[in-house]
Motif scaffolding. Structure first.
Motif, PDB file in Angstrom:
ATOM      1  N   GLY A 110       0.814  -1.216   0.000  1.00  0.00           N
ATOM      2  CA  GLY A 110       0.000   0.000   0.000  1.00  0.00           C
ATOM      3  C   GLY A 110       0.841   1.257   0.000  1.00  0.00           C
ATOM      4  O   GLY A 110       0.488   2.264  -0.627  1.00  0.00           O
ATOM      5  N   THR A 111       1.966   1.200   0.699  1.00  0.00           N
ATOM      6  CA  THR A 111       2.857   2.363   0.760  1.00  0.00           C
ATOM      7  C   THR A 111       3.580   2.566  -0.570  1.00  0.00           C
ATOM      8  O   THR A 111       3.586   3.670  -1.134  1.00  0.00           O
ATOM      9  CB  THR A 111       3.891   2.170   1.892  1.00  0.00           C
TER      10      THR A 111
ATOM     11  N   GLN B 187       1.623   3.975  -3.722  1.00  0.00           N
ATOM     12  CA  GLN B 187       1.353   5.410  -3.880  1.00  0.00           C
ATOM     13  C   GLN B 187       2.373   6.058  -4.815  1.00  0.00           C
ATOM     14  O   GLN B 187       2.020   6.831  -5.709  1.00  0.00           O
ATOM     15  CB  GLN B 187       1.348   6.114  -2.516  1.00  0.00           C
TER      16      GLN B 187
ATOM     17  N   THR C 217      -7.380   4.339  -5.740  1.00  0.00           N
ATOM     18  CA  THR C 217      -7.923   4.188  -4.394  1.00  0.00           C
ATOM     19  C   THR C 217      -7.804   2.744  -3.933  1.00  0.00           C
ATOM     20  O   THR C 217      -8.131   1.836  -4.696  1.00  0.00           O
ATOM     21  CB  THR C 217      -9.426   4.567  -4.379  1.00  0.00           C
ATOM     22  N   ILE C 218      -7.324   2.552  -2.718  1.00  0.00           N
ATOM     23  CA  ILE C 218      -7.460   1.247  -2.060  1.00  0.00           C
ATOM     24  C   ILE C 218      -8.574   1.423  -1.038  1.00  0.00           C
ATOM     25  O   ILE C 218      -8.364   1.950   0.045  1.00  0.00           O
ATOM     26  CB  ILE C 218      -6.150   0.793  -1.392  1.00  0.00           C
ATOM     27  N   GLY C 219      -9.780   1.031  -1.438  1.00  0.00           N
ATOM     28  CA  GLY C 219     -10.951   1.320  -0.612  1.00  0.00           C
ATOM     29  C   GLY C 219     -11.406   0.146   0.228  1.00  0.00           C
ATOM     30  O   GLY C 219     -12.066   0.314   1.241  1.00  0.00           O
TER      31      GLY C 219
ATOM     32  N   VAL D  40     -10.165  -3.278   2.246  1.00  0.00           N
ATOM     33  CA  VAL D  40      -9.001  -3.928   2.855  1.00  0.00           C
ATOM     34  C   VAL D  40      -9.512  -4.994   3.819  1.00  0.00           C
ATOM     35  O   VAL D  40     -10.338  -4.700   4.676  1.00  0.00           O
ATOM     36  CB  VAL D  40      -8.165  -2.898   3.645  1.00  0.00           C
TER      37      VAL D  40
ATOM     38  N   ARG E 119      -7.430  14.665  -1.300  1.00  0.00           N
ATOM     39  CA  ARG E 119      -7.822  13.532  -0.478  1.00  0.00           C
ATOM     40  C   ARG E 119      -7.209  13.544   0.916  1.00  0.00           C
ATOM     41  O   ARG E 119      -6.087  14.020   1.103  1.00  0.00           O
ATOM     42  CB  ARG E 119      -7.427  12.218  -1.175  1.00  0.00           C
TER      43      ARG E 119
ATOM     44  N   ASP F 160      -6.964  10.331   2.900  1.00  0.00           N
ATOM     45  CA  ASP F 160      -7.271   8.907   2.767  1.00  0.00           C
ATOM     46  C   ASP F 160      -6.736   8.141   3.977  1.00  0.00           C
ATOM     47  O   ASP F 160      -5.528   7.995   4.164  1.00  0.00           O
ATOM     48  CB  ASP F 160      -6.652   8.405   1.462  1.00  0.00           C
TER      49      ASP F 160
ATOM     50  N   ALA G 197      -6.746   5.021   4.668  1.00  0.00           N
ATOM     51  CA  ALA G 197      -6.018   3.777   4.377  1.00  0.00           C
ATOM     52  C   ALA G 197      -4.568   4.069   3.993  1.00  0.00           C
ATOM     53  O   ALA G 197      -3.654   3.348   4.392  1.00  0.00           O
ATOM     54  CB  ALA G 197      -6.721   2.992   3.264  1.00  0.00           C
ATOM     55  N   VAL G 198      -4.351   5.126   3.223  1.00  0.00           N
ATOM     56  CA  VAL G 198      -2.974   5.472   2.828  1.00  0.00           C
ATOM     57  C   VAL G 198      -2.135   5.767   4.080  1.00  0.00           C
ATOM     58  O   VAL G 198      -0.995   5.300   4.209  1.00  0.00           O
ATOM     59  CB  VAL G 198      -2.969   6.676   1.868  1.00  0.00           C
TER      60      VAL G 198
ATOM     61  N   VAL H 140     -13.201   6.590  -1.076  1.00  0.00           N
ATOM     62  CA  VAL H 140     -11.959   6.906  -0.378  1.00  0.00           C
ATOM     63  C   VAL H 140     -12.205   6.689   1.115  1.00  0.00           C
ATOM     64  O   VAL H 140     -13.121   7.301   1.680  1.00  0.00           O
ATOM     65  CB  VAL H 140     -11.536   8.366  -0.621  1.00  0.00           C
ATOM     66  N   PRO H 141     -11.419   5.826   1.766  1.00  0.00           N
ATOM     67  CA  PRO H 141     -11.684   5.503   3.177  1.00  0.00           C
ATOM     68  C   PRO H 141     -11.559   6.732   4.085  1.00  0.00           C
ATOM     69  O   PRO H 141     -10.574   7.459   4.021  1.00  0.00           O
ATOM     70  CB  PRO H 141     -10.603   4.466   3.517  1.00  0.00           C
TER      71      PRO H 141
END
Lengths: 411, 411
Positions: free
Chosen positions: A239-240, A243, A257-259, A261, B228, B230, B232-233, B271-272
């Motif tokens: 995830g890091t 980006q 988007t990682i919405g 998880v 954003r 976010d 999760a990010v 977007v979380p």
């Protein structure tokens, strides 16, 4: 130049808002009692505008002009998100009715044929763009089996609201020369750039990758760090890293988007053995989408190679290709916008999905946007200024006249 | 030197395994029919070993020696994980019964007082270490209200199995001079170092931090990347950075785990706006635990400062302090191990929790470990060699004799 009636438009919008009103928002999911009551009310408004109006076999409200073609179809959807705003869809439907009515009342434009549609289920409570699909093709058994969150199928819902044996209104290739839709932007671009009208050049394509992380579930106390294969740790790294990789691959308007998880088994004292994320990304350009898909795959491969967790990326939901709007129709909208607000409009892609994703495969489509306050949508707080709403409807009316006049008298 | 009967021990273990046997594993959660049947069978085995035996008011099976004190309590738990192995707890109970029986049958040790306990619910199906708590103190209303995953409370379960009015067996300060427990390691340390016996110096302390990430939920299509926030990010960055920070703060046997991860609302196209993780970390040294807690807080602060997501770390489950075993009792176990397997034993902390976490506040405790094949536990595949099982029981017996003899004749 025909003037639309802004007060009439706003009054109609406020009444439509009352069907399913919840605070400042609207809860009017497809085939709910509020949705069906709103459709009956819309049918009567279309009749009032001089159209032959009906609710068809997939729930579309359709008002057909008594004028001969060539005709434009104007419209949007009247269903809402589970917790929706008052303008998403509703504004485009009321704009369409106002344009049909205003042009019909003006002797200089009363000869023009404007059909009006309030599509069903654009938001996908049961099946996304159900009404638009029913307009351009047969509704196949797969769609009829699609269910809402309560497990009711489209077929069961149509039976419940009494539409099973009602005819479907169909696209008329010899009559319908295009489809126009006005919509709120649902994003901040117009507000940020200080523009009043967005001329929508395309609807972005959407792709989705599902990335799975398979490690070894283990006791979080007795498993030493050097013996672990922790799916969550690999997921955090993915995830890091993603980006940066996506930022490098993306175009200027791309989003990713990682919405979703999931980490399993999901207990504080168990080393996770499995994790999964959904990566969704959007752009108007298929080549950019290809680059972004490659970035997801390469990031997954890199985390996989670093070990010890196995990382695999595969395609998720079926990709949605970018929808390109019709340049000729767009030119009419741009000209109309320039006449009303010189320099106050901009060409832009739509980052959200709309019925032209379905319709554009069968007839030329174009859309215009008005600003969303704060870029907010799919939320009770969604709003736009009355000035922008009225201006958007007027630009739509101007474009309709221009398109239909040029269709009979080529410019 | 009294010899335990290894074949008798293994035969008993195999019979106990049959209560709730599922493939190679055992499903015998506390107060299930299989658990209660196993307890009745254990009570009869304790009686057979010459003990006054009963199932008490919290489900403990307790066999009291008819010899006067000083007495040692030997035992472990007979309940299992939801999907447990056949040795976790069970081995310690059968070792205790075998030691009591073997010492009672040997005229040279028949005067020694060994009480045996099969504690209830160490695994926390309802309430962790329920039986051990009931042995050393009143069971308070909070514990009686603890529920299993089906929502049955301890009080309701005790009523269901007919134990509500049965007396509680209690720790006798004038009689009980210590508690000894044999257990499988549940980790790979003995196997990796080639040792047969672990002399357990401590049970690691456990701390938990809950870290929350609060951003802004938004449409994953229409919200540009630069607008954003976010959650999760930010969570991915925290999870990645934490690995390095913890590695720097940790001691050589520390472990840390992010086992629970939630991202909300959890839809691919949103977007979380919120995420949360549970960070659990364990060490035998409170000073190391302090450093690790600081690493979690500093990592959260750093991600928070980088913005735009708000990151807050707070304490999760109540911390469990490290449990230090009694050095005198440990010395007897180490001496016994050295006599049986010179150089084949090692001092080590327990990374998993055990009943001495509760008992050690009231009486001196010590434990010994035998190797777990592959370090596997809390899994149907859990196993140990018969040789190691028998050796562990013999070392336990030797230590018991040594402790009780030195208690009457100071060495």
């Amino acid at each position: 130049v025909t003037a639309i009636d802004g007060e009439r438009l706003l009054a109609g919008l406020r009444t439509l808002r009352s069907f399913g009103a919840t605070g400042t928002g609207v809860v009017r999911p497809t085939f709910s009692a509020d949705d069906m009551a709103a459709r009956a009310w819309l049918r009567d408004r279309m009749t009032e505008a001089g159209l032959d109006s009906t609710i068809d076999g997939v729930g579309n409200v359709f008002g057909r002009s008594r004028r001969p073609g060539p005709a434009l179809v104007l419209g949007s959807h009247s269903d809402t998100q589970p917790e929706g705003g008052w303008l998403d869809g509703a504004m485009g439907v009321m704009d369409a009715i106002e344009v049909a009515r205003a042009l019909g009342e003006d002797p200089t434009t009363a000869d023009l044929a404007v059909d009006v549609a309030a599509w069903s289920d654009e938001e996908g409570t049961y099946s996304s763009c159900l009404g638009a699909k029913g307009f351009v093709s047969e509704v196949d058994p797969g769609i009829l089996a699609d269910e809402n969150v309560d497990g009711e199928s489209v077929a069961d819902a149509l039976a419940r609201v009494g539409l099973t044996t009602v005819p479907h209104i169909r696209f008329e290739p010899d009559r319908h020369i295009g489809y126009l839709e006005a919509h709120i932007e649902q994003g901040p671009h117009l507000e940020e750039t200080g523009k009043q009208i967005g001329v929508v050049t395309s609807i972005v394509g959407i792709r989705q990758a599902i990335v799975t992380f398979t490690g070894q579930q283990n006791h979080a106390g007795t498993t030493p760090m050097h013996r672990r294969s922790d799916a969550a740790v690999a997921m955090f790294r993915f995830g890091t890293l993603l980006q940066d990789r996506m930022a490098a691959a993306a175009g200027p308007t791309s989003v990713w988007t990682i919405g979703r998880v999931t980490v399993e088994p999901g207990a504080a004292s168990i080393v996770p053995g499995h994790a999964e994320v959904a990566v969704q990304f959007r752009d108007q350009d298929d080549a950019v989408l290809e680059r972004m898909a490659a970035a997801v795959a390469e990031t997954a491969d890199e985390i996989d190679r670093n070990g010890p967790v196995r990382v695999i990326a595969r395609q998720g939901d079926a990709p949605i290709a970018p929808t390109v709007m019709d340049p000729d129709l767009l030119g009419h909208i741009a000209d109309a916008a320039e006449r009303r607000v010189p320099g106050g409009w901009v060409e832009m892609p739509s980052a959200a999905g709309h019925d032209p994703m379905v319709l554009s495969h069968h007839l030329p489509c174009a859309m215009l946007f008005i600003p969303s306050i704060g870029g907010v949508s799919h939320d009770f707080a969604e709003d736009s200024t009355e000035h922008d709403i009225v201006l958007g409807c007027q630009v739509l009316a101007d474009a309709v006249v221009s398109i239909l006049r040029s269709a009979v008298t080529p410019r």
